[in-house]
Design a protein around this motif. Structure first.
Motif, mmCIF file in Angstrom:
data_model
loop_
_atom_site.group_PDB
_atom_site.id
_atom_site.type_symbol
_atom_site.label_atom_id
_atom_site.label_comp_id
_atom_site.label_asym_id
_atom_site.label_seq_id
_atom_site.Cartn_x
_atom_site.Cartn_y
_atom_site.Cartn_z
ATOM 1 N N ALA A 28 10.470 7.913 1.780
ATOM 2 C CA ALA A 28 10.223 8.752 0.610
ATOM 3 C C ALA A 28 10.125 7.945 -0.675
ATOM 4 O O ALA A 28 9.341 8.274 -1.567
ATOM 5 C CB ALA A 28 11.308 9.813 0.488
ATOM 6 N N VAL A 29 10.927 6.882 -0.791
ATOM 7 C CA VAL A 29 10.903 6.098 -2.035
ATOM 8 C C VAL A 29 9.898 4.960 -1.984
ATOM 9 O O VAL A 29 9.738 4.230 -2.962
ATOM 10 C CB VAL A 29 12.301 5.547 -2.385
ATOM 11 N N GLY A 30 9.198 4.782 -0.851
ATOM 12 C CA GLY A 30 8.140 3.780 -0.785
ATOM 13 C C GLY A 30 8.439 2.548 0.036
ATOM 14 O O GLY A 30 7.672 1.584 0.009
ATOM 15 N N GLY A 51 0.812 -1.210 0.000
ATOM 16 C CA GLY A 51 0.000 0.000 0.000
ATOM 17 C C GLY A 51 0.844 1.257 0.000
ATOM 18 O O GLY A 51 0.549 2.224 -0.734
ATOM 19 N N TRP A 52 1.909 1.274 0.789
ATOM 20 C CA TRP A 52 2.762 2.460 0.847
ATOM 21 C C TRP A 52 3.553 2.649 -0.441
ATOM 22 O O TRP A 52 3.697 3.764 -0.948
ATOM 23 C CB TRP A 52 3.700 2.370 2.043
ATOM 24 N N ALA A 53 4.064 1.544 -1.000
ATOM 25 C CA ALA A 53 4.839 1.643 -2.236
ATOM 26 C C ALA A 53 3.991 2.172 -3.386
ATOM 27 O O ALA A 53 4.519 2.819 -4.302
ATOM 28 C CB ALA A 53 5.426 0.280 -2.595
ATOM 29 N N SER A 54 2.684 1.901 -3.358
ATOM 30 C CA SER A 54 1.806 2.361 -4.434
ATOM 31 C C SER A 54 1.221 3.745 -4.173
ATOM 32 O O SER A 54 0.524 4.302 -5.019
ATOM 33 C CB SER A 54 0.666 1.359 -4.647
ATOM 34 N N THR A 55 1.521 4.321 -3.009
ATOM 35 C CA THR A 55 1.084 5.691 -2.729
ATOM 36 C C THR A 55 1.769 6.649 -3.701
ATOM 37 O O THR A 55 2.929 6.456 -4.076
ATOM 38 C CB THR A 55 1.461 6.074 -1.282
ATOM 39 N N PRO A 69 11.131 0.569 -4.797
ATOM 40 C CA PRO A 69 11.532 0.457 -3.386
ATOM 41 C C PRO A 69 11.958 -0.963 -3.056
ATOM 42 O O PRO A 69 11.337 -1.932 -3.505
ATOM 43 C CB PRO A 69 10.276 0.869 -2.620
ATOM 44 N N ILE A 70 13.009 -1.091 -2.257
ATOM 45 C CA ILE A 70 13.577 -2.401 -1.980
ATOM 46 C C ILE A 70 12.679 -3.254 -1.102
ATOM 47 O O ILE A 70 12.715 -4.476 -1.165
ATOM 48 C CB ILE A 70 14.991 -2.261 -1.365
#
Length: 472
Positions: A163-165, A57-61, A137-138
């Motif tokens: 910041a990068v997800g 969810g955060w990476a796709s924000t 993001p890793i």
């Protein structure tokens, strides 16, 4: 000063943790000022599970929303600057003036700098022939941070990762964990979703190793001693995860023949003593032309005399206590070792500073006549101890500067053309020429046993990204 909330933060909830707590001691008064839970591997499992669940969810924000979160974190740090500075002073002894100007203020600039880089057109994709190269993001990042710059190092890891997800599990130093609790409150106030940021207190051998070994942690970003960094690498190797290390240093200040000697010595002492010398990039070795050694020593002794030692809450104090009794004893042992090995003590010494009956204090100390093979010229002391070393020519100066296991930082003073030539010959990750200012957007990190990877700005963001090639 109100005590921050000092439980774990797991999945957006405060968790007290069961059993033992770790006391936090004020190094100036030796009094207990707080405590945090002694985390267990089960706490790590819970925090990593929360981070893993929140990752997609955060990476796709949207990038715009993540940048807005970073801006709010930066603003939150600025709003609580005085509280943060007072907490740093109380838990690790940094003088309040330095704590305010550096510990509580530089993280505002470094976090804002991350947002600036992302808004300035960060290259998430590129075309190479028939390939689309994308950066992603890793994943779940374990951030393990030290006590000497408790907020600065948290921000250097957590903010670019978010910041990068990436999602994050933070383990701050158990020696100075109270600032991390304030940061957790700032992150929550910035609107970071539950599970994206998690905080687990505890010791390195228990919580740190559990994070480094955890199969669902994709990366470990660690700052601390070279010995501890070596152990993190060993534990993390079992799961082949990425490891970024910012470790020890033994930085040299190379003063060339044509330098302004008074300026070079003054700024060299200033680069050795701040934060009580408890800085990985401290300029702990001053290399001066043999012909100017006596003059340099005289200037250094005069400069060191201006570094008042005392109560860190006093705005006039320039050197507070060491962070702990163990750290004080370590520094004193190095001073004694320097005397035993034949270095000339010209200022300070192993004796307790006069008038300070409590607290883990060390006198600012200057040695002359130091040779490259001496212990104090080779090992990181992490205290207010300066070694002045003579050299015969420029080649010898470079050999001495490069002649340790470390390569984190350094400095060169002289005409700009000559100084730049020497700076490029130093095997170290960062060099200041003629007192060049700290740049919060420039990469920071080390060569050799000072570690690998870089922090701050674009390079700091790239540490937390994977690279994928898509052929079309």
């Amino acid at each position: 000063m109100a005590a921050p909330d000092t439980g774990h933060v797991i999945g957006g909830a405060r968790v007290e943790g069961g059993g033992e707590r770790i006391e936090v001691r004020n190094p100036a008064t030796e009094e207990v000022i707080g405590s945090v839970p002694a985390g267990a591997p089960s706490d790590v499992d819970d925090a990593v599970a929360a981070a893993r669940a929140a990752f997609d969810g955060w990476a796709s924000t949207s990038l715009a929303e993540r940048i807005a979160v970073v801006r709010r974190i930066s603003a939150g740090i600025a709003e609580r600057r005085d509280e943060i500075a007072a907490t740093v002073t109380a838990e690790m002894g940094s003088p309040i003036t330095f704590a305010t100007k550096v510990h509580a203020s530089v993280p505002v600039a470094t976090s804002a700098g991350i947002a600036d880089v992302l808004e300035g057109g960060f290259a998430w994709t590129e075309e190479i022939g028939n390939s689309l190269v994308v950066r992603e993001p890793i994943g779940v990042v374990a951030a393990i941070t030290p006590w000497n710059y408790p907020l600065h190092q948290i921000v250097a890891k957590v903010v670019p990762a978010l910041a990068v997800g990436c999602t994050v599990v933070l383990k701050p130093s158990e020696v100075a964990p109270l600032t991390a609790a304030i940061f957790a409150e700032i992150v929550a106030g910035a609107g970071v979703p539950a599970g994206v940021f998690n905080l687990v207190h505890g010791t390195g051998p228990v919580v740190g190793e559990a994070l480094a070994a955890h199969p669902d942690v994709d990366m470990v970003s660690f700052t601390g001693s070279t010995r501890a960094g070596r152990r993190v690498s060993e534990v993390a190797a079992a799961t082949i995860k990425r490891v970024a290390l910012e470790l020890g240093g033994k930085s040299a200040n190379v003063v060339l023949e044509d330098a302004d000697l008074a300026k070079a010595v003054k700024l060299g002492v200033a680069g050795c003593f701040p934060n009580g010398g408890q800085s990985c990039n401290a300029l702990s070795r001053m290399l001066v032309p043999e012909s100017r050694l006596d003059e340099a020593v005289e200037l250094a002794v005069a400069a060191a005399a201006k570094y008042t030692v005392g109560d860190p809450t006093d705005e006039a104090t320039r050197i507070g206590p060491m962070v702990s009794a163990a750290q004080r004893d370590r520094v004193v042992d190095y001073i004694r070792k320097g005397v035993e090995e034949g270095a000339t003590l010209v200022a300070g010494g192993p004796e307790r500073p006069e008038g300070l009956d409590k607290g883990y204090y060390v006198r600012p100390t200057v040695f002359s006549g130091v040779t490259p093979e001496m212990t104090i010229a080779q090992e990181e002391i992490f205290g207010p101890v300066l070694s002045i070393m003579p050299y015969r020519d420029e080649d010898e100066a470079v050999r001495i500067a490069n002649g340790t296991d470390y390569g984190l930082a350094g400095a060169v003073f002289g005409s700009e053309e000559r100084a730049l030539v020497v700076a490029k010959r130093l095997r170290t990750g960062q060099v200041d020429v003629n007192g060049g200012r700290f740049n919060p957007n420039a990469p920071f990190g080390g060569y050799k046993q000072s570690g690998n990877g870089r922090e701050f700005g674009r390079h700091g963001l790239e540490e937390f990204l994977e690279t994928k090639s898509i052929q079309r």
